[in-house]
Design a protein around this motif. Structure first.
Motif, mmCIF file in Angstrom:
data_model
loop_
_atom_site.group_PDB
_atom_site.id
_atom_site.type_symbol
_atom_site.label_atom_id
_atom_site.label_comp_id
_atom_site.label_asym_id
_atom_site.label_seq_id
_atom_site.Cartn_x
_atom_site.Cartn_y
_atom_site.Cartn_z
ATOM 1 N N GLY A 70 8.070 -30.040 -13.573
ATOM 2 C CA GLY A 70 9.039 -30.657 -12.596
ATOM 3 C C GLY A 70 7.986 -31.758 -11.909
ATOM 4 O O GLY A 70 7.300 -32.530 -12.724
ATOM 5 N N LYS A 71 7.705 -31.853 -10.638
ATOM 6 C CA LYS A 71 7.011 -32.758 -10.112
ATOM 7 C C LYS A 71 5.519 -32.180 -9.806
ATOM 8 O O LYS A 71 4.759 -32.763 -8.887
ATOM 9 N N TYR A 72 5.204 -31.251 -10.413
ATOM 10 C CA TYR A 72 3.849 -30.333 -10.082
ATOM 11 C C TYR A 72 3.128 -30.838 -11.494
ATOM 12 O O TYR A 72 3.392 -30.763 -12.300
ATOM 13 N N LEU A 73 1.705 -31.352 -11.177
ATOM 14 C CA LEU A 73 0.887 -31.562 -12.090
ATOM 15 C C LEU A 73 -0.001 -30.309 -12.285
ATOM 16 O O LEU A 73 -0.692 -29.609 -11.240
ATOM 17 N N ASN A 151 11.832 -32.354 -20.302
ATOM 18 C CA ASN A 151 11.528 -31.585 -21.513
ATOM 19 C C ASN A 151 12.307 -30.288 -21.940
ATOM 20 O O ASN A 151 12.124 -29.792 -22.955
ATOM 21 N N ALA A 152 12.913 -29.932 -20.832
ATOM 22 C CA ALA A 152 13.693 -28.519 -20.905
ATOM 23 C C ALA A 152 14.871 -28.441 -20.547
ATOM 24 O O ALA A 152 15.607 -27.358 -19.854
ATOM 25 N N LEU A 153 15.565 -29.615 -20.394
ATOM 26 C CA LEU A 153 17.012 -29.754 -19.678
ATOM 27 C C LEU A 153 18.042 -28.645 -20.350
ATOM 28 O O LEU A 153 18.209 -28.385 -21.474
ATOM 29 N N PRO A 154 18.455 -27.656 -19.498
ATOM 30 C CA PRO A 154 19.624 -26.650 -20.084
ATOM 31 C C PRO A 154 20.541 -27.356 -20.667
ATOM 32 O O PRO A 154 21.041 -28.271 -20.248
ATOM 33 N N PRO A 169 26.784 -28.797 -1.787
ATOM 34 C CA PRO A 169 26.938 -30.080 -2.349
ATOM 35 C C PRO A 169 26.271 -30.252 -3.671
ATOM 36 O O PRO A 169 25.033 -29.946 -3.621
ATOM 37 N N ILE A 170 26.865 -30.946 -4.549
ATOM 38 C CA ILE A 170 26.077 -30.917 -5.985
ATOM 39 C C ILE A 170 24.964 -31.771 -5.742
ATOM 40 O O ILE A 170 24.076 -31.505 -6.433
ATOM 41 N N LYS A 171 24.806 -32.695 -4.755
ATOM 42 C CA LYS A 171 23.682 -33.551 -4.660
ATOM 43 C C LYS A 171 22.482 -32.440 -4.071
ATOM 44 O O LYS A 171 21.514 -32.726 -4.727
ATOM 45 N N SER A 172 22.796 -31.673 -3.217
ATOM 46 C CA SER A 172 21.507 -30.532 -2.740
ATOM 47 C C SER A 172 21.292 -29.773 -3.801
ATOM 48 O O SER A 172 20.095 -29.293 -4.045
ATOM 49 N N LEU A 173 22.038 -29.486 -4.835
ATOM 50 C CA LEU A 173 21.850 -28.658 -6.038
ATOM 51 C C LEU A 173 21.029 -29.198 -6.842
ATOM 52 O O LEU A 173 20.056 -28.670 -7.655
ATOM 53 N N LEU A 174 21.156 -30.454 -7.101
ATOM 54 C CA LEU A 174 20.200 -31.175 -8.021
ATOM 55 C C LEU A 174 18.749 -31.410 -7.513
ATOM 56 O O LEU A 174 17.885 -31.515 -8.220
ATOM 57 N N LEU A 175 18.827 -31.516 -6.225
ATOM 58 C CA LEU A 175 17.478 -31.253 -5.622
ATOM 59 C C LEU A 175 16.891 -29.954 -5.447
ATOM 60 O O LEU A 175 15.492 -29.776 -5.085
ATOM 61 N N ASP A 176 17.578 -28.741 -5.691
ATOM 62 C CA ASP A 176 16.733 -27.596 -5.931
ATOM 63 C C ASP A 176 16.036 -27.454 -7.066
ATOM 64 O O ASP A 176 16.467 -27.342 -8.001
ATOM 65 N N GLN A 177 14.870 -27.222 -6.802
ATOM 66 C CA GLN A 177 13.823 -27.357 -7.974
ATOM 67 C C GLN A 177 13.868 -26.099 -8.676
ATOM 68 O O GLN A 177 13.479 -25.855 -9.841
ATOM 69 N N ILE A 179 16.804 -24.698 -9.867
ATOM 70 C CA ILE A 179 17.817 -24.931 -10.843
ATOM 71 C C ILE A 179 17.532 -25.886 -11.998
ATOM 72 O O ILE A 179 17.299 -25.414 -13.018
ATOM 73 N N ILE A 180 16.966 -26.962 -11.519
ATOM 74 C CA ILE A 180 16.208 -27.938 -12.612
ATOM 75 C C ILE A 180 14.957 -28.679 -11.680
ATOM 76 O O ILE A 180 15.280 -29.024 -10.598
#
Length: 292
Positions: A70-73, A151-154, A169-177, A179-180
């Motif tokens: 995700g956004k972590y190194l 790299n690992a899209l469900p 909202p789907i927008k909020s769910l897309l931001l939920d790390q 889930i993805i």
DNA sequence: CCTCCATCCTGTGGGC
DNA sequence: TGCCCACAGGATGGAG
């Protein structure tokens, strides 16, 4: 309404920026050992259970690999030590020679072999760095991340299961790390535009075809961002603030474009607030209610 | 578990 | 010209 240029004046790091940073660090740093650690602002290591451990845990450790989720190194060192870094809202990573002047807000500096420095520059200090053992990593928030967006899209079926029954909202769910992992506010809006789905739609209200479109949009949108980052990565100007703003301006279809014509149909792009975040959309291409 | 909302922080620009 | 203030957003944690 702030102008687009002001909004984009400093790029918020999302997955493509973090992946670009990963590639930027990998070759110069892997195989080198930590010879110095300096923390300019203690807040940057606020997630470290015992602050003094940040330095002692890293000194002498040899870097084996640079990973990303995700956004972590995740900088993997020998002796099972992992340096977890997040760039937050305003963070960026710089490589520099030890004698080079530090950019303002160079809050964490890690020296390698006394020859090269990794500097975490972060004015707003929403980012962080933490050195963790495997046991600590297992209970860190990074362990709760969902599959990586790049790299690992469900599969569509698994994605649809994750959205089933959800009223948010789907927008909020897309931001939920959980889930993805990897989408931020900018790319989430770009994904929804490409998928022709309005962000206010409850996650569970999307039909199979819509879930498929959202899923299918994630890869191309992130890869386009990565290409932009990758292209300018060759140019050290990338490392300076605002270095890539122009490149992104041309790429974005909806984010920050309220009042401007939709690039697809000409309808003015609108802005609304969802989950306390801006959502930019085209009401023609992304009908707010599911058409019957 | 789920959803909603406040909180952290500072550079920026709009308004006066 | 200069000052003030609202705004931007990722992750977390608490309330309901």
């Amino acid at each position: 309404m702030p102008s687009l240029s002001s909004r984009m004046g400093r790029q918020v790091p999302e997955l493509p920026e973090v992946e670009s940073s990963r590639r930027y660090l990998e070759e110069p740093l892997v195989g080198r050992s930590v010879t110095g650690v300096a923390v300019g602002r203690a807040r940057m290591i606020r997630h470290q259970a015992i602050p003094v451990d940040f330095t002692s845990r890293l000194l002498g450790r040899k870097l084996m690999a640079v990973d990303r989720k995700g956004k972590y190194l995740l900088l993997r060192f020998d002796a099972d030590m992992t340096l977890v870094m997040h760039l937050g809202m305003s963070g960026r990573l710089q490589l520099a020679l030890p004698g080079e002047e530090c950019a303002p807000h160079s809050n964490v500096v890690i020296g390698f072999d006394d020859e090269i420095e990794l500097r975490l520059v972060d004015p707003r200090t929403f980012g962080f760095a933490v050195a963790v053992t495997p046991e600590e990593l297992a209970v860190h928030s990074v362990a709760r991340l969902g599959p990586d967006a790049l790299n690992a899209l469900p599969r569509t079926s698994a994605f649809r299961t994750a959205l089933r029954e959800r009223t948010a909202p789907i927008k909020s769910l897309l931001l939920d790390q959980r889930i993805i992992a990897g989408l931020g506010n900018i790319y989430a809006d770009e994904v929804l535009f490409r998928a022709r789905v309005h962000g206010s739609r409850p996650g569970g209200s999307l039909n199979g075809e819509e879930v498929r479109r959202v899923r299918a949009a994630i890869g191309p949108v992130l890869k386009a961002g990565l290409r932009a980052g990758g292209t300018s990565l060759d140019d050290l100007a990338y490392l300076l603030p605002d270095g890539r703003a122009g490149e992104y301006l041309q790429r974005l279809r909806v984010y920050g474009r309220s009042g401007l014509p939709c690039r697809s149909c000409g309808t003015p792009i609108e802005r609304m607030v969802l989950g306390q975040r801006s959502h930019f959309f085209c009401r023609t291409c992304q009908p707010p209610f599911r058409p019957r």
